[in-house]
Structure formats: structure tokens, C-alpha cells
Design an enzyme around this catalytic site. Structure first.
Site, PDB file in Angstrom:
ATOM      1  N   ASP A 182     -47.906  18.620   1.062  1.00  0.00           N
ATOM      2  CA  ASP A 182     -48.748  17.772   0.229  1.00  0.00           C
ATOM      3  C   ASP A 182     -49.871  17.100   1.026  1.00  0.00           C
ATOM      4  O   ASP A 182     -49.982  15.877   1.042  1.00  0.00           O
ATOM      5  CB  ASP A 182     -47.839  16.718  -0.448  1.00  0.00           C
ATOM      6  N   GLU A 192     -38.613  17.386   5.115  1.00  0.00           N
ATOM      7  CA  GLU A 192     -38.235  17.921   3.812  1.00  0.00           C
ATOM      8  C   GLU A 192     -38.093  19.429   3.777  1.00  0.00           C
ATOM      9  O   GLU A 192     -38.744  20.107   2.970  1.00  0.00           O
ATOM     10  CB  GLU A 192     -39.231  17.448   2.746  1.00  0.00           C
ATOM     11  N   TYR A 239     -38.069   8.753  -4.013  1.00  0.00           N
ATOM     12  CA  TYR A 239     -39.121   8.274  -4.912  1.00  0.00           C
ATOM     13  C   TYR A 239     -38.532   7.938  -6.289  1.00  0.00           C
ATOM     14  O   TYR A 239     -39.138   8.225  -7.313  1.00  0.00           O
ATOM     15  CB  TYR A 239     -40.225   9.343  -5.021  1.00  0.00           C
ATOM     16  N   GLU A 246     -39.327   7.685   3.720  1.00  0.00           N
ATOM     17  CA  GLU A 246     -40.478   7.675   2.807  1.00  0.00           C
ATOM     18  C   GLU A 246     -40.055   7.022   1.510  1.00  0.00           C
ATOM     19  O   GLU A 246     -38.969   7.302   1.003  1.00  0.00           O
ATOM     20  CB  GLU A 246     -40.935   9.099   2.446  1.00  0.00           C
TER      21      GLU A 246
HETATM   22  C1  GCB Z   1     -42.817  13.662   0.060  1.00  0.00           C
HETATM   23  C2  GCB Z   1     -43.466  14.365   1.188  1.00  0.00           C
HETATM   24  C3  GCB Z   1     -44.889  13.904   1.414  1.00  0.00           C
HETATM   25  C4  GCB Z   1     -45.589  13.728   0.075  1.00  0.00           C
HETATM   26  C5  GCB Z   1     -44.865  12.670  -0.724  1.00  0.00           C
HETATM   27  C6  GCB Z   1     -45.476  12.482  -2.121  1.00  0.00           C
HETATM   28  O1  GCB Z   1     -41.632  13.611  -0.067  1.00  0.00           O
HETATM   29  O2  GCB Z   1     -42.737  14.306   2.384  1.00  0.00           O
HETATM   30  O3  GCB Z   1     -45.548  14.839   2.221  1.00  0.00           O
HETATM   31  O4  GCB Z   1     -46.940  13.403   0.218  1.00  0.00           O
HETATM   32  O5  GCB Z   1     -43.531  13.052  -0.904  1.00  0.00           O
HETATM   33  O6  GCB Z   1     -46.315  11.618  -2.282  1.00  0.00           O
HETATM   34  O7  GCB Z   1     -45.102  13.233  -3.010  1.00  0.00           O
END
Ligand code: GCB
Length: 584
Positions: free
Chosen positions: A167, A406, A458, A494
């Protein structure tokens, strides 16, 4: 070893405007471009090529990932003749083929990493022509991969243009400085310094590879302390020593004390080479559920980031590095991860000086295990792991190695793959914990042998969207389960939410600054209530460019708590307040 300037060593920075052209038919080599080519346009080096031009051919320069050719004419700088000469590339993304005066010097695969070619026999005193073919195309057999068949990614595939399995925008080109380096014929080749603590004293365990008779060490400390000298015996061009530092001033985020350790190489009783390192005396250890720095529990507060800025792309840009450290200090961070590739060496030098704790990550992002070609991907990951540890092993700021971000590890092949990488990392460095940053949670069976559990989550964003209460509750249960199963310190490596700068909503709603601020606040409160959690890294320090995709408005990831031009969003102010309260 990063080049130095002293009485025995010199380097010349070839940064500036080079000649450049794309090679859409991939015919440059057959057409003899390695000897020099016409029809070029000027380009800035170092910088990514993608955002420097508006147009080039049908696809536009931005999404054109090569191949492309660079060329530079230069004379040999004064004082360089008669030395050992080499060309050092800080980072070329992704594949580089290098010719000097028509002679092929070599190939390097993988961006974000320095590589060196010996050029002693091929440099002329007056005119030299350096030509570099760069191929940044995405392919399943490259790391990080792209243009995957849809089924390869075990259902996690993100569909974007360019079609990355990760990403962030696949910037390419000569992205860090190219240096012409002069060293003595008899020289120091490699230095490893491993610090330890013995009561009030510090110990520096030193290994040296050099082609001289013998060596000595000079340690300079603080202010009035006199430099300490010690002999180091070389046998078969190798030597080891232990330097004791009485009443050592330890390195830590609060006091990033650095000593200067100089190696002098002797030949026939004369000094023939010298190299100085800034060294910090500190230890890192994992004990039960704790992460220890100098024997004391430490909590990582910080971010992930990207090397990303308008126009220069992923190019080395010193003012942005300074600004980012200022943002990190301002907001109260003590740590970051080099997501998702090794950052510049200069960035780490400053982390040593400013006292940041760094999880140093290879470029192995978006790995998948289902399709063929696993052997090749393992080989590349082994190369990248070795290169990273070799490059960064002497930095006190580096407190852990991350082998990957990941990976799609629900596939059974993942565990064996990471076992091999873990063993390799451990064989190269026993002084730091090793981890893999996971998105599959408990199913990441490599956590059985990895030293730290790093998890990205997330909830309240991609899952439980808009519903923070449920998201945080689910996270709490998952973290407890993870710790119960693996009994290792946990870092939430994250977490974050996109916020469009200037978009507001009360009550908070997804994509508003309020929602992002609330999301991060709730996460921080949860994480700091769990005794086995030893770190929280917010995704992301700043907004950054991505490929085009329906889930990436304006081709940006807006999870930065600062904008791409480094202005704070509401969340930055909130985090500052929270972390200041924790410090009190
Ligand atoms: C993740 C990734 C990261 C992305 C992020 C997102 O888990 O490790 O590279 O940018 O989520 O914002 O989706």
C-alpha cells in the site's frame, strides 16, 4: 561501511542532474546504450523519476516503472588517482545494471539498500561515463511483489494501478546518493561493535576485518575525559578486542550518549587507514512480557512512516528527515519502525544522535506463499536480511529487526520460511530481538519462535467500521488471547484511521479528523492498560502517496496524523497531549 572523509579516505558525491530516458521497448542494451545514449532529458539524482515529468509516452512518467536509463559524465576528482576506487549506490529501485566506460560492473536487485562496485581498474583520469539501467517493474518473483495473479494473495489482494501487493506508490529510480569512494589499498573492510553492560562499566566487543599488520582503537568520551587507546591484534586479517568503558554513560532516548570509536590500521608501524564510528552503550533484551533497555522496562511510543514527499517521491531529502524528527519530538514519540523497507543510513545516524528506538525492517512486504517461486522469494529475503543487518548492525538506535510486514501467513509454508529467516538473522546478530509484523494474529505460528509479537490492527476502520466501541472491545480480547498463547511482549505495530485534512464531524464519523483522533485515543488508552503491551506505533506519521484504487482517494493514504506537507491534524495534537500526560 558508510564512506568517510579523513586523512586516508575520501568520497565524492555524484548527486546532481544526470541524463535520463525511458526504454519502452526494452531495447537499450541491444542498441548499445550501455556505452552511452542520446535523446535524453535531464533528471535530478537522487530522487524517484515518477513525479519529475508530466509526460513520457502513452502511460505517463508517473506510472512508467521502467526500464529506464541514467547516464553521467564526470572527471576523476583531485587526489583520487592511485587509490582503491569504488562506486556506492545508496538505493536504486528496483533492479540496477551498472556500466562504467562501457564495462559492466554488476547488477543489484532490491531497492532501499546500499551496494558497491569496485571501479579501480575502469576509471580514467579525465572523462568517465557512468550508465545505469533501472528496472522498477512489478512482478510476482520480486520482493516486494506486484502484478500477482488474483488468487496468489490468499484473498488479501488489493487491486490498484500500478498493481502493487503493498500500500504505497512503487516509486523507482536512483533514490539515494551515488558516491565515488577512494580508500587506501590496505584498508579496514568491516567493523562490528556489540555493546554490553558490566555493573557501572560499559563493554564494547569489537570485531575487525582489515588488510594491515595490526590495529589500534581510540575511544573518545565526554568533555574532559582523555581518549583511551588499546591495541588490536590482527591474524589472517581479522581481530577481536573488548574495550572497557569505566563508569559508562549509557545510551537511551532520554540521554542519547555517544562515544567516538576510531580504528587505526597499522602497516610497517605506520597508520595506513582510519575509520570512526559513533557508538552507544546500551543493551536490549526480552524478558517474559517485558522489553528491556539497559535492564529497565521500556515502552515504545511512536509511529510508522514512509520515505515520501511531493515531487522527489522516495528520494533522499535531508530537510524532510529533519522535519520528521522534529514532528516526532514535538508529539512526544520515542520510537518508529522503518515501514516497509530500510530507510536511509543518514536517517539512522540521526536516530542515534536524537535517541529514537528503531524497529528496522527489510523490504519484504506483501509476501505470499501460495503460488510457485517461493524458493526465489526466500533467497531474496535472505539477501535482504543479511544486507540490512550488515548495514545497520552498529547503530544503537536499532533495537529490533523486522523480517517482514504483513505476510499472508495463513499458508502453512509461512512458518518454515520465517524459521529460516529468523535463524539467519540470529546467526548474524544475537544482540537484538527479531520479529515479523503480522496481520493474521494468533494464526501467525512463527510467533512461537519470534522474540516479539508485532500485530497490526484496524478494528473500527476496515472491520467494525465506524463502531469504535465494538472495535476496541474485540481488540482487547484478541490481545489477551495472543499473550495467553505466546507469552511474549506485544507491540501494536500499526493502528490508525484515514482523516481528510479539514473534514470535521461531531459526533465523530469515519474520514473526519475527529474520528481519527478518537480512534487513536481509544487505542492508546487500551494499549497502555495492558501490562504485556510494550509498544504502540500509530499508522502513519504523515499522509503518503499510493497507487490508484477505489479505497485510496486522490491516490493517498490519509492515515497520517500530519499531512503530506507535514502539518498537524487534530489527532497529532491529541496524541501530544496523551503522551505528555504519560510522561509525567
Ligand atoms: C496495513 C499495511 C500498511 C497499510 C495500512 C493501511 O496493514 O501494513 O502498509 O498502508 O495497513 O492503511 O491500510
Amino acid at each position: 561501511m558508510f564512506p568517510q572523509q579523513n586523512a586516508f579516505r575520501q568520497y565524492f558525491d555524484l548527486s546532481g542532474f544526470w541524463d535520463f530516458r525511458f526504454d519502452p521497448e526494452d531495447q537499450g542494451q541491444a542498441a548499445g546504450w550501455a556505452d552511452g545514449f542520446e535523446g535524453s532529458q535531464p533528471i535530478a539524482v537522487p530522487a524517484s523519476w515518477n513525479d519529475q515529468f508530466l509526460e513520457d509516452g502513452a502511460g505517463g512518467a508517473r506510472d512508467n516503472l521502467g526500464p529506464a536509463w541514467y547516464q553521467l559524465n564526470f572527471g576523476l576528482p583531485w587526489g583520487f588517482a592511485g587509490r582503491q576506487l569504488s562506486l556506492r549506490f545508496g538505493s536504486v529501485n528496483y533492479l540496477a545494471d551498472v556500466w562504467l566506460n562501457g564495462v559492466f560492473l554488476g547488477r543489484h536487485e532490491g531497492g532501499h539498500m546500499a551496494f558497491v562496485f569496485d571501479a579501480t581498474e575502469h576509471l580514467h583520469a579525465d572523462a568517465n561515463r557512468l550508465v545505469v539501467r533501472v528496472d522498477g517493474r512489478l512482478a510476482p518473483d520480486r520482493v516486494p511483489p506486484g502484478n500477482l495473479p488474483r488468487e496468489a494473495n490468499e484473498g488479501f489482494a488489493m487491486h490498484s494501478y500500478p498493481d502493487t501487493a503493498f500500500d504505497f506508490f512503487p516509486y523507482c529510480g536512483i533514490q539515494r546518493p551515488v558516491l565515488l569512494v577512494a580508500t587506501p589499498r590496505q584498508a579496514i573492510h568491516d567493523i562490528t561493535v556489540t555493546p554490553a553492560i558490566d555493573g557501572e562499566d560499559g563493554l564494547l566487543r569489537v570485531k575487525l576485518k582489515a588488510s594491515g599488520d595490526n590495529a589500534r582503537l581510540v575511544l573518545e568520551g565526554f568533555g574532559s575525559q582523555r581518549p583511551a587507546r588499546q591495541a588490536l591484534k590482527l591474524e589472517w586479517e581479522q581481530g577481536e578486542a573488548e574495550v572497557r568503558v569505566p563508569k559508562a554513560s549509557l545510551w537511551s532516548p532520554a540521554h542519547p550518549n555517544l562515544y567516538r570509536l576510531t580504528f587505526e590500521l597499522l602497516s610497517g608501524g605506520q597508520v595506513c587507514d582510519a575509520y570512526s564510528l559513533q557508538v552507544g552503550i546500551r543493551t536490549v533484551a526480552v524478558e517474559g512480557s517485558l522489553l528491556l533497555l539497559n535492564g529497565e522496562p521500556i515502552f515504545l511510543r511512536g509511529f510508522c512512516r514512509h520515505e515520501d514527499f511531493p515531487v522527489s517521491g522516495r528520494g533522499y531529502l535531508p530537510p524532510v528527515i529533519v522535519r520528521d524528527y522534529d514532528l516526532l519530538k514535538w508529539v512526544g514519540a520515542n520510537s518508529f519502525r522503518t515501514s516497509h523497507y530500510p530507510y536511509s543510513e543518514q536517517m539512522l545516524d540521526l536516530a542515534d544522535r536524537l535517541g529514537f528506538l528503531v524497529i528496522d525492517e527489510t523490504q519484504a512486504v506483501g509476501l505470499f506463499f501460495k503460488e510457485g517461486g517461493l524458493e526465489r522469494r526466500l533467497e531474496l529475503c535472505q539477501q535482504f536480511t543479511s544486507e540490512l543487518i550488515q548495514r545497520d548492525k552498529n547503530h544503537p538506535c536499532v533495537i529490533a529487526w523486522s523480517l517482514a510486514n504483513e505476510p499472508n501467513s495463513i499458508h502453512p509454508a509461512a512458518k518454515g520460511f520465517f524459521r529460516q529467516l529468523y535463524d539467519l538473522a540470529r546467526s548474524l546478530d544475537t544482540s537484538r530481538p527479531v520479529t515479523v509484523v503480522s496481520m493474521v494474529g494468533e494464526a501467525e505460528e512463527s510467533f512461537e519462535f519470534l522474540d516479539l509479537v508485532c500485530l497490526n490492527r484496524y478494528n473500527g476502520w476496515y472491520t467494525q467500521s465506524g463502531d469504535l466501541d465494538s472495535g476496541v472491545q474485540a481488540l482487547s480480547a484478541e490481545l489477551d488471547a495472543l499473550y495467553a498463547r505466546y507469552k511474549k511482549p506485544v507491540i501494536l505495530s500499526e493502528f490508525g484511521a484515514d482523516a481528510l485534512p479539514g473534514h470535521h464531524a461531531q459526533p465523530p464519523e469515519m474520514f473526519s479528523e475527529e474520528y481519527q483522533a478518537e480512534f487513536i485515543t481509544r487505542y492508546i488508552q487500551l494499549l497502555e492498560s495492558k501490562p504485556y503491551v510494550v509498544g504502540e506505533h500509530v499508522w502513519n506519521l504523515c499522509d503518503f502517496k499510493t497507487s490508484q484504487a477505489v479505497f485510496r482517494m486522490n491516490s493517498f493514504n490519509y492515515k497520517g496524523v500530519f499531512t503530506r506537507d507535514r502539518r498537524p491534524k487534530l489527532a497529532a495534537h491529541r496524541i501530544k497531549q496523551l503522551w505528555e500526560e504519560k510522561k509525567r
